[in-house]
Design an enzyme around this catalytic site. Structure first.
Site, PDB file in Angstrom:
ATOM      1  N   GLU A   1       5.014  -5.168   6.960  1.00 54.22           N
ATOM      2  CA  GLU A   1       4.339  -4.037   7.618  1.00 54.22           C
ATOM      3  C   GLU A   1       4.881  -3.747   9.015  1.00 54.22           C
ATOM      4  O   GLU A   1       4.909  -2.607   9.465  1.00 54.22           O
ATOM      5  CB  GLU A   1       2.820  -4.313   7.717  1.00 54.22           C
ATOM      6  CG  GLU A   1       2.076  -4.223   6.399  1.00 54.22           C
ATOM      7  CD  GLU A   1       1.982  -5.545   5.648  1.00 54.22           C
ATOM      8  OE1 GLU A   1       2.811  -6.459   5.905  1.00 54.22           O
ATOM      9  OE2 GLU A   1       1.094  -5.653   4.784  1.00 54.22           O
TER      10      GLU A   1
ATOM     11  N   GLU B   1      -0.763  -9.255  -0.459  1.00 49.23           N
ATOM     12  CA  GLU B   1      -2.181  -9.508  -0.151  1.00 49.23           C
ATOM     13  C   GLU B   1      -3.033  -9.484  -1.417  1.00 49.23           C
ATOM     14  O   GLU B   1      -3.947 -10.296  -1.581  1.00 49.23           O
ATOM     15  CB  GLU B   1      -2.675  -8.470   0.860  1.00 49.23           C
ATOM     16  CG  GLU B   1      -1.997  -8.641   2.214  1.00 49.23           C
ATOM     17  CD  GLU B   1      -2.323  -7.521   3.193  1.00 49.23           C
ATOM     18  OE1 GLU B   1      -2.133  -6.337   2.838  1.00 49.23           O
ATOM     19  OE2 GLU B   1      -2.782  -7.829   4.299  1.00 49.23           O
TER      20      GLU B   1
ATOM     21  N   ALA C   1       0.866  -1.177   0.000  1.00 46.70           N
ATOM     22  CA  ALA C   1       0.000   0.000   0.000  1.00 46.70           C
ATOM     23  C   ALA C   1       0.903   1.229   0.000  1.00 46.70           C
ATOM     24  O   ALA C   1       2.048   1.174   0.470  1.00 46.70           O
ATOM     25  CB  ALA C   1      -0.883  -0.014   1.231  1.00 46.70           C
TER      26      ALA C   1
HETATM   27  N1  CO8 Z   1       4.639   3.102  -0.782  1.00 48.98           N
HETATM   28  C1  CO8 Z   1       5.061   4.241  -1.363  1.00 48.98           C
HETATM   29  N2  CO8 Z   1       6.185   4.349  -2.084  1.00 48.98           N
HETATM   30  C2  CO8 Z   1       6.930   3.242  -2.228  1.00 48.98           C
HETATM   31  C3  CO8 Z   1       6.569   2.011  -1.660  1.00 48.98           C
HETATM   32  C4  CO8 Z   1       5.358   1.955  -0.917  1.00 48.98           C
HETATM   33  N3  CO8 Z   1       4.896   0.822  -0.358  1.00 48.98           N
HETATM   34  N4  CO8 Z   1       7.515   1.094  -1.959  1.00 48.98           N
HETATM   35  C5  CO8 Z   1       8.442   1.734  -2.705  1.00 48.98           C
HETATM   36  N5  CO8 Z   1       8.094   3.028  -2.863  1.00 48.98           N
HETATM   37  C6  CO8 Z   1       8.825   4.067  -3.596  1.00 48.98           C
HETATM   38  C7  CO8 Z   1      10.063   4.530  -2.839  1.00 48.98           C
HETATM   39  O1  CO8 Z   1       9.725   5.485  -1.856  1.00 48.98           O
HETATM   40  C8  CO8 Z   1      10.899   5.097  -3.964  1.00 48.98           C
HETATM   41  O2  CO8 Z   1      10.418   6.369  -4.288  1.00 48.98           O
HETATM   42  P1  CO8 Z   1      11.485   7.574  -4.601  1.00 48.98           P
HETATM   43  O3  CO8 Z   1      12.232   7.099  -5.818  1.00 48.98           O
HETATM   44  O4  CO8 Z   1      10.593   8.744  -4.880  1.00 48.98           O
HETATM   45  O5  CO8 Z   1      12.354   7.700  -3.417  1.00 48.98           O
HETATM   46  C9  CO8 Z   1      10.571   4.173  -5.141  1.00 48.98           C
HETATM   47  O6  CO8 Z   1       9.319   3.535  -4.804  1.00 48.98           O
HETATM   48  C10 CO8 Z   1      11.605   3.092  -5.341  1.00 48.98           C
HETATM   49  O7  CO8 Z   1      11.785   2.400  -4.121  1.00 48.98           O
HETATM   50  P2  CO8 Z   1      13.222   2.156  -3.442  1.00 48.98           P
HETATM   51  O8  CO8 Z   1      14.169   3.260  -3.818  1.00 48.98           O
HETATM   52  O9  CO8 Z   1      13.002   1.911  -1.978  1.00 48.98           O
HETATM   53  O10 CO8 Z   1      13.653   0.825  -4.199  1.00 48.98           O
HETATM   54  P3  CO8 Z   1      14.637  -0.307  -3.679  1.00 48.98           P
HETATM   55  O11 CO8 Z   1      14.889  -1.196  -4.834  1.00 48.98           O
HETATM   56  O12 CO8 Z   1      15.813   0.282  -2.970  1.00 48.98           O
HETATM   57  O13 CO8 Z   1      13.794  -1.121  -2.552  1.00 48.98           O
HETATM   58  C11 CO8 Z   1      11.815  -2.194  -1.680  1.00 48.98           C
HETATM   59  C12 CO8 Z   1      12.641  -1.833  -2.933  1.00 48.98           C
HETATM   60  C13 CO8 Z   1      12.599  -3.185  -0.807  1.00 48.98           C
HETATM   61  C14 CO8 Z   1      10.532  -2.848  -2.166  1.00 48.98           C
HETATM   62  C15 CO8 Z   1      11.519  -0.911  -0.872  1.00 48.98           C
HETATM   63  O14 CO8 Z   1      10.995   0.068  -1.742  1.00 48.98           O
HETATM   64  C16 CO8 Z   1      10.547  -1.111   0.249  1.00 48.98           C
HETATM   65  O15 CO8 Z   1      10.897  -1.640   1.289  1.00 48.98           O
HETATM   66  N6  CO8 Z   1       9.287  -0.646   0.058  1.00 48.98           N
HETATM   67  C17 CO8 Z   1       8.278  -0.671   1.079  1.00 48.98           C
HETATM   68  C18 CO8 Z   1       7.760  -2.074   1.306  1.00 48.98           C
HETATM   69  C19 CO8 Z   1       6.717  -2.070   2.383  1.00 48.98           C
HETATM   70  O16 CO8 Z   1       6.959  -1.736   3.524  1.00 48.98           O
HETATM   71  N7  CO8 Z   1       5.484  -2.481   2.023  1.00 48.98           N
HETATM   72  C20 CO8 Z   1       4.378  -2.528   2.949  1.00 48.98           C
HETATM   73  C21 CO8 Z   1       3.621  -1.244   2.911  1.00 48.98           C
HETATM   74  S1  CO8 Z   1       2.326  -1.176   4.111  1.00 48.98           S
HETATM   75  C22 CO8 Z   1       1.107  -2.138   3.447  1.00 48.98           C
HETATM   76  O17 CO8 Z   1       1.190  -2.628   2.363  1.00 48.98           O
HETATM   77  C23 CO8 Z   1      -0.096  -2.305   4.307  1.00 48.98           C
HETATM   78  C24 CO8 Z   1      -1.206  -3.009   3.546  1.00 48.98           C
HETATM   79  C25 CO8 Z   1      -2.467  -2.759   4.258  1.00 48.98           C
HETATM   80  C26 CO8 Z   1      -3.675  -3.002   3.399  1.00 48.98           C
HETATM   81  C27 CO8 Z   1      -3.788  -2.122   2.241  1.00 48.98           C
HETATM   82  C28 CO8 Z   1      -4.199  -0.728   2.621  1.00 48.98           C
HETATM   83  C29 CO8 Z   1      -4.408   0.206   1.435  1.00 48.98           C
END
Ligand code: CO8
Length: 259
Positions: A133, A113, A66
């Site tokens: 999360e 999910e 998300a």
């Molecule tokens: N939300 C918003 N932006 C994101 C997300 C995300 N989940 N994941 C990645 N991005 C963005 C980054 O901020 C980045 O943006 P920018 O270039 O502007 O800085 C861009 O995507 C590229 O990401 P990274 O530079 O971090 O890329 P990497 O290759 O270094 O890392 C990862 C990839 C490991 C996937 C890393 O991006 C990461 O850890 N992302 C977050 C993963 C995460 O925590 N997911 C869970 C989110 S919470 C959730 O899903 C709750 C669900 C609840 C139900 C649904 C409700 C709507």
């Protein structure tokens, strides 16, 4: 309807394909994307020519969860008060035709999910699944703590939800989370072949099989078996059952009419 956060196309006139398309955020799932995904799937579901759907992302990310930037300032009132996610996250559960998740790259949090809400997952060999999360102070909110243990068992689901570790494609297949693993450059070709196979099956039996398998997750064994039995019985009211069995016995190709 025009879409911005997804791309929509059909293949061979009978498979509907939705590609999540927010590459700048690794396909992070926001309201707009989930609204569009729901609308596209519903349109395919209503189109009699379409027999199966595929939801996919990019090579790097199916969806990285998300959209954290949309949730970061949420209060309890914002999330609970608005019943956040129920409005547009559950649409996929109302789709009656099969939906395949073709997953490459990250399928994390809400992305994992979403893949699990599809009927089954075909994974590219670079796929990574996770429920991270906990690292940002929340827990899965779109079924992760419920569907993951049903798919991979309690031990692995606990491990993933508590440590945020990712599961690679090999482990995901071994654990039952995904049905098959294919090479990244073959993901769409293989998924399409599977979708076309399903699209050519007799439609009423496809709907009944999906409904019946899903029932396994909603009921006890006796109720589920009885539900399946009644749907099984009802198949004998269809043209395609007569045709399918007659064709088998006559050693010829069946001509299904989806009725
Ligand atoms: N939300 C918003 N932006 C994101 C997300 C995300 N989940 N994941 C990645 N991005 C963005 C980054 O901020 C980045 O943006 P920018 O270039 O502007 O800085 C861009 O995507 C590229 O990401 P990274 O530079 O971090 O890329 P990497 O290759 O270094 O890392 C990862 C990839 C490991 C996937 C890393 O991006 C990461 O850890 N992302 C977050 C993963 C995460 O925590 N997911 C869970 C989110 S919470 C959730 O899903 C709750 C669900 C609840 C139900 C649904 C409700 C709507």
């Amino acid at each position: 309807m025009t879409y911005e956060a997804i791309e929509v196309r059909t293949e061979a006139g009978k498979v509907g394909i939705v590609t999540l398309n927010r590459p700048q955020a690794l396909n992070a799932l926001n309201d707009q994307l989930m609204d569009e995904l729901g609308a596209a799937l519903k349109a395919f579901d209503a189109d009699p020519a379409i027999g199966c759907m595929i939801v996919t992302g990019s090579a790097k990310a199916f969806a990285a969860g998300a959209d954290i930037s949309a949730m970061a300032k949420f209060t309890f009132k914002d999330s609970y008060g608005s019943d956040f996610i129920t409005r547009n996250w559950e649409t996929i559960r109302t789709i009656r035709k099969p939906v395949i998740a073709a997953v490459s790259g990250f399928a994390l949090g809400g992305g994992c999910e979403l893949a699990m809400m599809c009927d089954f997952i075909i994974a590219a060999d670079n796929a990574k699944f996770g429920q991270p999360e906990i690292k940002i102070g929340i827990i899965p909110g779109a079924g992760g703590t419920q569907r993951l243990p049903r798919a991979v068992g309690k031990s692995k689901a606990m491990d993933m939800a508590l440590t945020a570790r990712m599961m690679d494609a090999t482990e995901a297949e071994r654990s039952g989370l995904v049905s098959r693993v294919v090479a990244l450059d073959k993901l769409m070709e293989e998924s399409l072949a599977v979708a076309l196979t399903i699209a050519d099956m007799p439609r009423l039996a496809v709907l009944a099989a999906k409904e019946s398998v899903n029932r396994a997750f909603e009921s006890g064994l006796s109720d589920g078996v009885m539900f399946e039995r009644r749907l099984f019985h009802s198949m004998f009211a269809t043209h395609d059952q007569k045709e399918g069995m007659d064709a088998f016995l006559g050693k010829r190709k069946p001509a299904f009419k989806n009725e």
